[in-house]
Design an enzyme around this catalytic site. Structure first.
Site, mmCIF file in Angstrom:
data_model
loop_
_atom_site.group_PDB
_atom_site.id
_atom_site.type_symbol
_atom_site.label_atom_id
_atom_site.label_comp_id
_atom_site.label_asym_id
_atom_site.label_seq_id
_atom_site.Cartn_x
_atom_site.Cartn_y
_atom_site.Cartn_z
ATOM 1 N N HIS A 54 -18.555 12.810 -9.523
ATOM 2 C CA HIS A 54 -19.711 13.288 -8.759
ATOM 3 C C HIS A 54 -20.018 14.751 -9.069
ATOM 4 C CE1 HIS A 54 -21.905 13.046 -4.595
ATOM 5 N NE2 HIS A 54 -22.528 13.872 -5.422
ATOM 6 N N HIS A 56 -23.388 17.532 -10.312
ATOM 7 C CA HIS A 56 -24.820 17.752 -10.545
ATOM 8 C C HIS A 56 -24.950 18.885 -11.554
ATOM 9 C CE1 HIS A 56 -26.031 15.431 -6.878
ATOM 10 N NE2 HIS A 56 -24.878 15.861 -6.427
ATOM 11 N N PHE A 57 -25.180 18.545 -12.817
ATOM 12 C CA PHE A 57 -25.263 19.583 -13.851
ATOM 13 C C PHE A 57 -26.703 20.041 -14.117
ATOM 14 C CE2 PHE A 57 -20.813 18.788 -15.895
ATOM 15 C CZ PHE A 57 -20.222 19.439 -14.827
ATOM 16 N N ARG A 58 -27.657 19.516 -13.342
ATOM 17 C CA ARG A 58 -29.001 20.106 -13.204
ATOM 18 C C ARG A 58 -29.860 20.097 -14.455
ATOM 19 N NH1 ARG A 58 -28.557 19.599 -7.857
ATOM 20 N NH2 ARG A 58 -27.487 21.282 -6.790
ATOM 21 N N ASN A 88 -30.226 13.115 -9.830
ATOM 22 C CA ASN A 88 -31.301 13.860 -9.153
ATOM 23 C C ASN A 88 -31.677 15.125 -9.923
ATOM 24 O OD1 ASN A 88 -28.782 14.951 -8.417
ATOM 25 N ND2 ASN A 88 -29.589 15.829 -6.535
ATOM 26 N N HIS A 171 -24.975 7.781 -1.355
ATOM 27 C CA HIS A 171 -24.977 8.907 -0.411
ATOM 28 C C HIS A 171 -25.358 8.314 0.934
ATOM 29 C CE1 HIS A 171 -25.985 13.209 0.818
ATOM 30 N NE2 HIS A 171 -26.368 12.463 1.848
ATOM 31 N N HIS A 218 -18.707 11.270 -1.115
ATOM 32 C CA HIS A 218 -18.361 12.349 -0.162
ATOM 33 C C HIS A 218 -18.224 11.944 1.308
ATOM 34 C CE1 HIS A 218 -22.701 12.137 -0.019
ATOM 35 N NE2 HIS A 218 -22.941 13.044 -0.946
ATOM 36 N N ASP A 283 -18.556 16.799 -5.901
ATOM 37 C CA ASP A 283 -19.970 16.951 -5.540
ATOM 38 C C ASP A 283 -20.438 18.356 -5.932
ATOM 39 O OD1 ASP A 283 -22.558 16.587 -4.653
ATOM 40 O OD2 ASP A 283 -22.045 16.628 -2.522
ATOM 41 N N HIS A 287 -26.359 26.021 -6.624
ATOM 42 C CA HIS A 287 -27.651 26.693 -6.475
ATOM 43 C C HIS A 287 -27.375 28.173 -6.717
ATOM 44 C CE1 HIS A 287 -29.325 23.026 -4.725
ATOM 45 N NE2 HIS A 287 -28.264 22.958 -3.958
HETATM 46 C C1 NCD Z 1 -26.610 17.740 -3.657
HETATM 47 C C2 NCD Z 1 -27.480 18.489 -4.662
HETATM 48 O O1 NCD Z 1 -27.716 19.692 -4.449
HETATM 49 O O2 NCD Z 1 -27.863 17.915 -5.688
HETATM 50 N N1 NCD Z 1 -26.547 18.487 -2.450
HETATM 51 C C3 NCD Z 1 -25.608 18.381 -1.491
HETATM 52 O O3 NCD Z 1 -25.775 19.000 -0.437
HETATM 53 N N2 NCD Z 1 -24.515 17.670 -1.658
HETATM 54 C C4 NCD Z 1 -27.145 16.362 -3.453
HETATM 55 C C5 NCD Z 1 -26.162 15.447 -2.752
HETATM 56 O O4 NCD Z 1 -25.121 15.074 -3.309
HETATM 57 O O5 NCD Z 1 -26.429 15.052 -1.618
HETATM 58 ZN ZN ZN Z 2 -24.866 13.245 -1.773
HETATM 59 ZN ZN ZN Z 3 -24.008 15.072 -4.810
#
Ligand code: NCD
Ligand code: ZN
Ligand code: ZN
Length: 417
Positions: A54, A56-58, A88, A171, A218, A283, A287
């Site tokens: 899990h 998020h490498f954006r 996402n 999620h 999560h 996760d 940001h």
């Molecule tokens: C995640 C994200 O910023 O992509 N944010 C978060 O609060 N965990 C998205 C997610 O996993 O719900």
């Molecule tokens: Zn999530």
């Molecule tokens: Zn996530």
């Protein structure tokens, strides 16, 4: 033959061993082996590399926060040798084109192995997205996520995923149960997006599960674990285990699902010790400092974490709170099983993904040691034990956090059953 020597974790035991590697695969495990090159780590531990299902490498779309090169550099710095990236991004990975685009990006820049999630909008999309490693659905609004509006629709996706031979990660928060009003603090955020809303979504989705492979992302409370259907797997994040809503983190601590009460947090830790949670996942949701430096209600949810799973959790192994065996299965063995990959154990025939760590060494957690592009971590200053070295299929990728081999990452594939 390349050889890595140290106190290796093999079959649940720690023994001084030499691990022989050819073409990225473990080919021999002996008391001694002649190797060229030979990496000797004395009495440091050698563990199977971490697998984080899990992150998020954006990339594409939000590369000012993170990208595949920076994210996988951080992964390697924290002993993670395989990541599975969430859909996402922008555009979201809901079409074959978007999936191909992300595969191109990741293939040319990843420093560790990777898998990719796709987010179908209905069961019909699953077939055209079958090149994805696995599938993801969001049942509530969260950062930039395509939301699946009903449990029926999510159940339809899950049924289609069963035919694709992989799993669906969810999620789980039920927006119908969210409290009214806008949260302006961590404690309010926890009350608005409550443990009840989380547990309810898990239970509702469970009703539509049938025998399809479901993974709950999560999980934050024992209540959520109790709602989890028999046979489904789940993950916990180090932030839900180690931080709670009383933390002085302000908007930086805003995350979905929220940080919980101190009691719920310690109960979750106890569930890990009781063997009720299959795996750790970070996760990792970075940001920028700027994006987090606004009023609580305006801040995006999410925090970085891919580099701190091992550094933080191995402290509890060292203090004999968390058995090493449980740590290794949650960090590597169980996620390998979920993904169906030839990784997750130090064994002849497996990929030579290894992490070398000396639990006696203590270093403070800093964003710099984690190599975070976002330049912050919610664990700043905490005691950590970072890996000495990280090998991906026999290639030394990271040494004391320094990247020493580039772009060796490949897309993972499921073993033939
Ligand atoms: C995640 C994200 O910023 O992509 N944010 C978060 O609060 N965990 C998205 C997610 O996993 O719900
Ligand atoms: Zn999530
Ligand atoms: Zn996530």
């Amino acid at each position: 033959m390349l050889v890595v020597e140290g106190r290796a974790y093999i079959d649940g035991r720690i023994e001084p061993r030499a691990i022989g590697i050819e073409d990225g695969t473990i080919v021999a495990i002996k008391k001694q082996l002649r190797g060229d090159p030979a990496y000797r780590y004395g009495d440091a531990l050698i563990l199977p590399g971490g697998i984080d299902v899990h992150v998020h490498f954006r990339e594409p779309g939000m590369t000012h926060k993170e990208d595949f090169a920076s994210g996988t550099e951080s992964a390697a710095a924290g002993g993670v040798t395989t990541v599975v990236d969430m859909p996402n991004t922008n555009p979201p990975v809901s079409t074959p084109d978007a999936l191909r685009q992300k595969l191109r990006i990741a293939s040319r820049s990843a420093h560790v192995d990777f898998g990719l999630y796709a987010s179908p909008t209905s069961g019909r999309d699953v077939e055209s997205l079958r090149e994805a490693t696995a599938f993801k659905v969001y049942l509530a609004e969260t950062t930039n996520a395509p939301v699946i509006p009903t449990f029926e629709l999510a159940g339809g996706i899950l049924a289609a995923v069963a035919g694709a031979g992989t799993y669906m990660s969810a999620h789980c928060e039920d927006p119908r149960l969210f409290g009214k009003g806008v949260a302006t603090s961590l404690e309010e955020h926890h009350r608005v997006r409550s443990p009840r809303a989380e547990a309810s979504a898990i239970a509702e989705l469970g009703k539509h599960r049938g025998s399809a492979p479901l993974h709950i992302a999560h999980v934050t409370t024992q209540e959520a674990l109790q709602a989890k259907p028999e046979g489904a797997t789940c993950e916990v994040t180090p932030h839900h285990l180690l931080l709670d809503a009383t933390a002085k983190l302000g908007p930086r601590g805003k995350v979905n699902p929220p940080l919980r009460s101190p009691q719920e947090r310690t109960d979750l830790f106890q569930a890990v010790l009781d063997g009720r949670v299959e795996m750790f996942a970070s996760d990792h949701a970075p940001h920028t400092v700027e994006e987090k430096s606004v009023r609580f209600e305006d801040a995006p949810a999410g925090m970085p974490g891919v580099a701190t799973i091992l550094p933080l959790m191995i402290r509890y192994v060292r203090r004999q709170v968390l058995p090493l065996e449980r740590f290794v299965s949650m960090f590597s063995g169980n996620p390998a099983k979920l993904l169906g990959v030839n990784k997750g154990a130090i064994e002849v025939g497996r990929d030579a993904d290894l992490v070398v760590v000396d639990p006696r060494k203590i270093q403070p957690v800093t964003a710099a040691r984690c190599r975070y592009k976002c330049e912050w971590t919610p664990f700043d200053g905490a005691e950590g034990t970072f890996p000495t070295a990280t090998f991906v299929r026999g290639e030394l990728v990271s040494q004391e956090g320094e990247l020493v081999a580039e772009r060796v990452g490949r897309m993972i594939t499921r073993k033939k059953p």
